[in-house]
Design an enzyme around this catalytic site. Structure first.
Site, short mmCIF file in Angstrom:
data_model
loop_
_atom_site.label_atom_id
_atom_site.label_comp_id
_atom_site.label_asym_id
_atom_site.label_seq_id
_atom_site.Cartn_x
_atom_site.Cartn_y
_atom_site.Cartn_z
CE LYS A 23 11.28 -42.72 -23.96
NZ LYS A 23 10.65 -42.65 -22.77
CG ASN A 24 7.85 -40.85 -24.56
OD1 ASN A 24 8.27 -41.86 -24.10
ND2 ASN A 24 8.22 -39.57 -24.23
CB CYS A 118 12.66 -40.51 -12.31
SG CYS A 118 12.32 -39.14 -13.25
NE ARG A 123 8.31 -38.07 -14.67
CZ ARG A 123 8.77 -38.78 -15.56
NH1 ARG A 123 10.04 -38.86 -15.57
NH2 ARG A 123 8.14 -39.34 -16.71
CG LEU A 127 -2.79 -35.06 -11.41
CD1 LEU A 127 -2.19 -34.41 -12.54
CD2 LEU A 127 -3.67 -34.69 -10.46
CG ASP A 314 10.45 -35.57 -23.19
OD1 ASP A 314 9.77 -36.39 -23.85
OD2 ASP A 314 10.75 -35.21 -22.07
NE ARG A 406 14.70 -45.73 -19.36
CZ ARG A 406 13.97 -45.06 -18.10
NH1 ARG A 406 14.85 -44.74 -17.16
NH2 ARG A 406 12.69 -45.07 -18.19
C1 EPZ Z 1 5.31 -38.16 -20.49
O1 EPZ Z 1 5.68 -38.26 -18.96
C2 EPZ Z 1 6.61 -38.77 -20.84
N1 EPZ Z 1 6.92 -40.05 -20.96
C3 EPZ Z 1 7.91 -37.93 -20.65
O2 EPZ Z 1 8.95 -38.44 -21.45
C4 EPZ Z 1 7.52 -36.57 -20.82
O3 EPZ Z 1 8.65 -35.59 -20.49
C5 EPZ Z 1 6.27 -35.90 -20.35
O4 EPZ Z 1 5.18 -36.62 -20.57
C6 EPZ Z 1 6.07 -34.50 -20.50
O5 EPZ Z 1 5.75 -34.41 -21.87
C7 EPZ Z 1 6.08 -41.00 -21.61
O6 EPZ Z 1 5.11 -40.56 -22.39
C8 EPZ Z 1 6.35 -42.20 -21.21
P1 EPZ Z 1 3.35 -35.73 -17.05
P2 EPZ Z 1 4.50 -38.34 -18.01
O7 EPZ Z 1 2.03 -36.68 -16.48
O8 EPZ Z 1 3.25 -38.59 -18.41
C9 EPZ Z 1 3.26 -33.67 -12.93
C10 EPZ Z 1 11.04 -39.09 -21.83
O9 EPZ Z 1 12.21 -38.35 -21.62
N2 EPZ Z 1 2.25 -34.96 -12.44
O10 EPZ Z 1 2.99 -35.07 -18.51
O11 EPZ Z 1 5.20 -39.03 -16.68
C11 EPZ Z 1 4.76 -34.44 -13.13
O12 EPZ Z 1 5.41 -35.08 -12.03
C12 EPZ Z 1 10.14 -38.65 -20.95
O13 EPZ Z 1 10.81 -39.73 -22.90
C13 EPZ Z 1 2.04 -35.01 -11.31
O14 EPZ Z 1 2.23 -34.11 -10.59
O15 EPZ Z 1 4.48 -36.51 -17.47
C14 EPZ Z 1 5.16 -33.39 -14.20
O16 EPZ Z 1 5.78 -32.52 -13.42
C15 EPZ Z 1 10.63 -38.10 -19.56
N3 EPZ Z 1 1.02 -36.02 -10.79
C16 EPZ Z 1 4.04 -32.93 -14.69
O17 EPZ Z 1 2.85 -33.13 -14.06
C17 EPZ Z 1 0.41 -36.73 -11.81
O18 EPZ Z 1 -0.34 -37.68 -11.48
C18 EPZ Z 1 3.56 -33.35 -16.27
O19 EPZ Z 1 3.91 -34.82 -16.06
C19 EPZ Z 1 1.01 -36.77 -13.16
C20 EPZ Z 1 1.80 -35.82 -13.43
#
Ligand code: EPZ
Length: 427
Positions: A23-24, A118, A123, A127, A314, A406
């Site tokens: 999915k990701n 969410c 989220r 950045l 995850d 999903r």
């Molecule tokens: C990706 O989400 C995945 N989704 C998530 O999978 C996964 O849990 C996550 O990476 C971590 O591995 C997809 O790839 C579609 P991050 P993403 O940006 O990119 C903070 C699932 O269950 N952050 O790596 O949204 C954020 O809040 C889903 O399949 C900011 O603060 O995660 C988090 O605490 C859930 N500002 C941390 O960084 C930003 O601009 C890591 O988030 C971006 C992120």
């Protein structure tokens, strides 16, 4: 109509499960089709609600597309009708933010709704926004929308992410592919999906190096061509079913997966007393992995979630379910998201003994869980409740199945084929 899952626990999960496409990776790969006016054909795309949401958004933007048949779909982004990703699309699926980079880079403008929070945390996408501004995009936030424009195109530069962000890295790799000059992403995420997305873009003519490491260099090109690309197996689905076998004292053969994407996870499972055997496929670069529990007891193991190659956030909820029946006490620390313990109150209702101290959960293993009515809250929490139902005594009803659909293709069918007493019904 709201659907629920009825599970009667106690049957060992034995047999073979074919792992679906990731999915990701499918989500950023679909967004990457926006970067070219040529055909992009993707294979092994999983038939998931999140994939449908992304296809709906791309169709809304004006992308020509065939139908998703047997995992294959072709998309062509010649002339778009709009560059606006409205709130209704984005609230359903946060990964819609992945159209921002490609739209600004190729079409010089975009208006994408802020995803909002969410269940698992704030989220933010700050950045993503700061990085695009650094590359020359003019960005304003008005009425909950990110309005971005770059009339003269984006300019390559150094982007230093203070924390590892998966979709942030993906957005900038895609944006930088058509920027003027060179972009270096420092502290880039290193998940396998990032590496695979870079390979897809390289197949379209992008100039990318260092993907899979923390420094990725992209030299922008004038235009990208079309390509044909196969989505890699879903490592989180693989880990989820490995835990199903471990929990129920069964033995599963997981077909068409990638052991290397889960080596640290399987090492953790081994510490818990769960064995695995890897069969490297000669016909393709995938593996088949056999998973079973070595002894009657499950050893307690302490984990901390971390960016790849650490323990995947995850898989945290699923691993916690395993620890609810371990022979001792385990500590599970969630370092990535601030609220990814929504499964704990529901597991506790099934008899689990879990105490939370900040971002650490202390799980004291019980001899058994008891089936009851539980509520799904987010994708991975939901599947941890299905796993708990497989091993619990009696009947478990998991409500709000849309969370699970999903991210898991045909989960009830795949488990039924392996002996699970599980059925979906309309509540
Ligand atoms: C990706 O989400 C995945 N989704 C998530 O999978 C996964 O849990 C996550 O990476 C971590 O591995 C997809 O790839 C579609 P991050 P993403 O940006 O990119 C903070 C699932 O269950 N952050 O790596 O949204 C954020 O809040 C889903 O399949 C900011 O603060 O995660 C988090 O605490 C859930 N500002 C941390 O960084 C930003 O601009 C890591 O988030 C971006 C992120």
């Amino acid at each position: 109509m709201l659907q629920s899952m009825r599970i009667n626990g106690g049957s060992p999960i034995n047999g073979t499960i074919e792992i679906s496409g990731s999915k990701n990776l499918a989500l950023p790969a679909l967004a990457a089709a926006l970067l070219t006016d040529k055909d992009v054909t993707l294979h092994n795309v999983p038939n998931l609600e999140d994939v449908k949401s992304m296809l709906n958004l791309l169709f809304h933007l004006g992308v020509d597309m065939g139908s998703l048949e047997n995992g294959t779909i072709t998309l062509t982004s010649k002339d778009l009708k709009t560059f606006n990703a409205e709130y209704d699309f984005v609230r359903k699926m946060r990964a819609s933010i992945l159209v921002l980079g490609p739209l600004v880079s190729r079409f010089k403008k975009a208006s994408v709704s802020l995803p909002g929070g969410c269940a698992i945390g704030a989220r933010g996408v700050d950045l993503h926004i700061k990085a695009l501004e650094h590359m020359g995009a003019n960005i304003t936030i008005e009425n909950g929308y990110i309005n971005a424009s770059a009339p003269h195109g984006l300019i390559g530069c150094d982007i230093n992410f203070p924390i590892s962000t998966v979709t942030g890295t993906e957005n900038i790799i895609m944006a930088a592919s058509l920027a003027k000059g060179t972009t270096r992403i420092i502290n880039a995420a290193m998940e396998p999906e990032i590496t695979a997305l870079a390979e897809l873009l390289i197949g379209m003519g992008a100039k990318i190096k260092g993907h899979g490491t923390s420094i990725i260099t992209i030299v922008g090109v004038e235009a990208l061509s079309g390509t044909s690309f196969t989505i890699l197996p879903d490592r989180i689905e693989t880990g989820t079913y490995a835990i199903a076998a471990a929990l129920t004292n069964g033995k599963l053969l997981l077909k068409n997966c990638k052991y290397d994407h889960l080596s640290s996870f399987f090492e953790t499972l081994h510490l818990a007393g769960i064995a695995n055997k890897v069969y490297r496929r000669v016909d393709c670069e995938h593996d088949d992995i056999e998973v079973w529990r070595e002894r009657d007891i499950i050893n307690p193991v302490n984990i901390q979630t971390a960016p790849f190659p650490g323990f995947a956030t995850d898989l945290q909820a699923q691993f916690m379910t395993l620890m609810t029946i371990c022979d001792g006490t385990s500590s599970i620390t969630e370092n990535i998201f601030e609220n990814r313990f929504m499964h704990i109150p529901e597991l506790s209702r099934m008899g689990a003994n879990i105490s939370v101290y900040g971002k650490t959960a202390i799980v004291t293993g019980q001899s058994y869980l008891k089936g009851t009515n539980v509520m799904a809250t987010d994708l991975r929490a939901s599947v941890s409740l299905v796993l708990a139902g497989l091993v619990a005594r009696g009947e478990t009803i998991v409500n709000r199945l849309y969370h699970i659909d999903r991210g898991y293709e045909n989960i009830d069918c795949k488990l039924q084929m392996c002996g699970a007493k599980i059925e979906r019904f309309t509540a």
